[in-house]
Design an enzyme around this catalytic site. Structure first.
Site, PDB file in Angstrom:
ATOM      1  N   HIS A 183      12.101 -17.156 -94.391  1.00  0.00           N
ATOM      2  CA  HIS A 183      12.398 -17.329 -95.721  1.00  0.00           C
ATOM      3  C   HIS A 183      13.317 -17.707 -95.584  1.00  0.00           C
ATOM      4  O   HIS A 183      14.218 -17.328 -94.136  1.00  0.00           O
ATOM      5  CB  HIS A 183      11.757 -15.722 -96.047  1.00  0.00           C
ATOM      6  CG  HIS A 183      10.507 -15.607 -96.807  1.00  0.00           C
ATOM      7  ND1 HIS A 183       9.684 -15.618 -98.213  1.00  0.00           N
ATOM      8  CD2 HIS A 183      10.365 -13.996 -96.035  1.00  0.00           C
ATOM      9  CE1 HIS A 183       8.576 -14.529 -97.896  1.00  0.00           C
ATOM     10  NE2 HIS A 183       8.878 -14.056 -96.596  1.00  0.00           N
ATOM     11  N   ALA A 222       5.049  -0.163 -76.440  1.00  0.00           N
ATOM     12  CA  ALA A 222       4.973   0.511 -77.832  1.00  0.00           C
ATOM     13  C   ALA A 222       6.598   0.139 -78.263  1.00  0.00           C
ATOM     14  O   ALA A 222       8.140   0.296 -78.088  1.00  0.00           O
ATOM     15  CB  ALA A 222       4.728   1.454 -77.350  1.00  0.00           C
TER      16      ALA A 222
END
Length: 213
Positions: A135, A180
């Site tokens: 954006h 992770a």
């Protein structure tokens, strides 16, 4: 991608690519600035993807044949032996292509405004996010609804740990492991271990094959 020129207020959103004859759907496919609300083709594709994903997510583990059918209808390509545990969340589905023998655990979010290409033998932990949309930095442009997208590529044999976020335009090289919770903002080379936010290479995997990461 360069920032579009400032636009008028949201009720007159203007056009950063004024005079461009392409439809908004074609601009989206080309990776240029577009407004989704201005194109019925985009709207229909989004409805189709969401409806098929909802149907897939409503299946049980005993409905393997139905899951396979729905996944092949939803995604752009699915290789043999690939499994995705619901829930799966997509923008369109058709821009997500997965190779053979892949496994994605619960809660994969693949915002496939641009192409998401996943190779063979890829392991994806729970709640991984593959995010192609981007954006404008200018809040007026965001308010006016302009957006774009950049493709993501995950090459063969990659392992994405639980909660990994992959940002627009990123390629992750073959055999790489992403720890992770990491946020991948830039390309990663093949056969490395990368961790952190932003993800950084901590070592090569060529010297410790077969050892747990």
């Amino acid at each position: 991608m360069s920032e579009p020129a400032p636009s008028p207020p949201a009720d007159r959103p203007g056009d950063p690519l004024a005079g461009d004859p392409r439809s908004m759907a074609q601009r989206m496919r080309d990776g240029d600035w577009y407004r989704a609300v201005d194109d019925p083709e985009i709207t229909e594709a989004a409805h189709r993807g969401i409806e098929l994903a909802e149907a897939y997510n409503a299946t049980s583990s005993r409905q393997e044949a139905l899951r396979t059918e729905l996944l092949h209808r939803l995604l752009g390509a699915v290789g043999e032996g690939t499994a995705i545990r619901p829930p799966l969340h997509v923008d369109y589905g058709t821009n997500l292509r997965m190779g053979a023998r892949c496994f994605a655990n619960f809660g994969l979010t693949a915002l496939d405004v641009a192409a998401i290409t996943i190779g063979d033998d890829v392991q994806i932990g729970p709640h991984v996010q593959l995010l192609t949309p981007t954006h404008p930095l200018d809040p007026d442009l965001r308010r006016a609804g302009w957006e774009a997208a950049e493709p993501i590529t995950v090459e063969d044999g990659v392992w994405l740990g639980g909660g990994v976020v992959v940002c627009p335009g990123v390629t992750i090289g073959a055999g790489t492991v992403v720890g992770a919770g990491s946020v991948v903002t830039r390309d990663l080379p093949p056969r490395v271990l990368a961790v952190g936010s932003p993800a950084r290479v901590v070592r090569s995997l060529d010297d410790d094959a077969g050892r747990p990461a």
